[in-house]
Design a protein around this motif. Structure first.
Motif, short mmCIF file in Angstrom:
data_model
loop_
_atom_site.label_atom_id
_atom_site.label_comp_id
_atom_site.label_asym_id
_atom_site.label_seq_id
_atom_site.Cartn_x
_atom_site.Cartn_y
_atom_site.Cartn_z
N ARG A 1 0.87 -1.19 0.00
CA ARG A 1 0.00 0.00 0.00
C ARG A 1 0.90 1.23 0.00
O ARG A 1 1.81 1.35 0.81
CB ARG A 1 -0.89 -0.01 1.23
N VAL A 2 0.65 2.14 -0.94
CA VAL A 2 1.43 3.37 -1.05
C VAL A 2 0.48 4.55 -0.90
O VAL A 2 -0.49 4.66 -1.64
CB VAL A 2 2.19 3.45 -2.39
N ASP A 3 0.76 5.38 0.08
CA ASP A 3 -0.06 6.57 0.33
C ASP A 3 0.77 7.82 0.09
O ASP A 3 1.97 7.86 0.39
CB ASP A 3 -0.57 6.58 1.77
N TYR A 4 0.11 8.84 -0.43
CA TYR A 4 0.74 10.14 -0.66
C TYR A 4 0.02 11.17 0.19
O TYR A 4 -1.20 11.13 0.34
CB TYR A 4 0.65 10.52 -2.14
N GLU A 5 0.82 12.09 0.73
CA GLU A 5 0.26 13.09 1.64
C GLU A 5 1.06 14.38 1.51
O GLU A 5 2.26 14.35 1.23
CB GLU A 5 0.35 12.56 3.07
N LEU A 6 0.40 15.52 1.71
CA LEU A 6 1.10 16.79 1.67
C LEU A 6 1.99 16.93 2.90
O LEU A 6 1.61 16.55 4.00
CB LEU A 6 0.12 17.96 1.64
N THR A 7 3.16 17.51 2.69
CA THR A 7 4.04 17.87 3.80
C THR A 7 3.60 19.24 4.31
O THR A 7 2.66 19.85 3.76
CB THR A 7 5.49 17.99 3.30
N SER A 8 4.30 19.76 5.27
CA SER A 8 4.02 21.11 5.76
C SER A 8 4.19 22.12 4.63
O SER A 8 3.37 23.02 4.45
CB SER A 8 4.96 21.44 6.92
N LEU A 9 5.25 21.94 3.84
CA LEU A 9 5.48 22.81 2.69
C LEU A 9 4.35 22.68 1.67
O LEU A 9 3.88 23.67 1.10
CB LEU A 9 6.83 22.46 2.04
N GLY A 10 3.87 21.46 1.47
CA GLY A 10 2.75 21.23 0.55
C GLY A 10 1.47 21.89 1.04
O GLY A 10 0.70 22.43 0.25
N ARG A 11 1.25 21.84 2.35
CA ARG A 11 0.05 22.51 2.91
C ARG A 11 0.17 24.02 2.77
O ARG A 11 -0.83 24.70 2.55
CB ARG A 11 -0.17 22.08 4.35
N ASP A 12 1.40 24.55 2.87
CA ASP A 12 1.59 25.99 2.63
C ASP A 12 1.26 26.32 1.18
O ASP A 12 0.65 27.35 0.89
CB ASP A 12 3.04 26.40 2.91
#
Length: 116
Positions: A73-84
Motif C-alpha cells: 500500500r502506497v499513500d501520498y500526503e502533503l508535507t508542511s510545505l505542501g500545505r503551505d
C-alpha cells in the motif's frame, strides 16, 4: 537578480503545471493512494501521475509512505510545505472559478475582432 528569476521559474514550473495543481488540491483533503488520485484526476496517465508525484516528493511538497502489505500500500500526503502551497493553489482555483465567465467573454470579444 537573474539567479533569483531562475529559481522562481523552476519552482513555478513545478507547482504551476496542471497536474501538480490538481494533485496538491486533492491531497489537501488528506492522504490518498495512487489509484484514488488517478481515478479522481480523469485523463492522467499512470506515467504522468508517477512523474508528477515524484517531482512533488523531490521538491518537498509530498511524502510517500509504503505499507508492507500484499500488494504494498502506497499513500501520498502533503508535507508542511505542501500545505503551505495549498493556500495559493486554492486561492487561484477560487479566482479561476469566480472569473471564468469574464475570461470566456474576453476571449469571445477577441476572437470576434480577429475575424473582422
Amino acid at each position: 537578480m537573474p539567479s533569483d528569476c531562475r529559481s522562481v521559474n523552476e519552482i513555478l514550473a513545478r507547482v504551476g503545471d496542471k497536474w501538480s495543481v490538481l494533485v496538491v488540491s486533492l491531497l489537501g483533503d488528506g492522504a490518498m493512494r495512487f489509484s484514488e488520485l488517478r481515478r479522481l484526476i480523469g485523463g492522467i496517465s499512470q506515467k504522468m501521475l508517477t512523474t508528477t508525484l515524484r517531482g512533488l516528493e523531490r521538491d518537498g511538497f509530498v511524502t510517500r509512505t509504503v505499507t508492507p502489505t500484499i500488494p504494498p500500500r502506497v499513500d501520498y500526503e502533503l508535507t508542511s510545505l505542501g500545505r503551505d502551497l495549498l493556500v495559493p493553489v486554492r486561492a487561484l482555483g477560487d479566482w479561476a472559478r469566480h472569473n471564468r465567465s469574464r475570461v470566456e467573454k474576453a476571449r469571445a470579444r477577441f476572437d470576434q475582432m480577429a475575424k473582422s
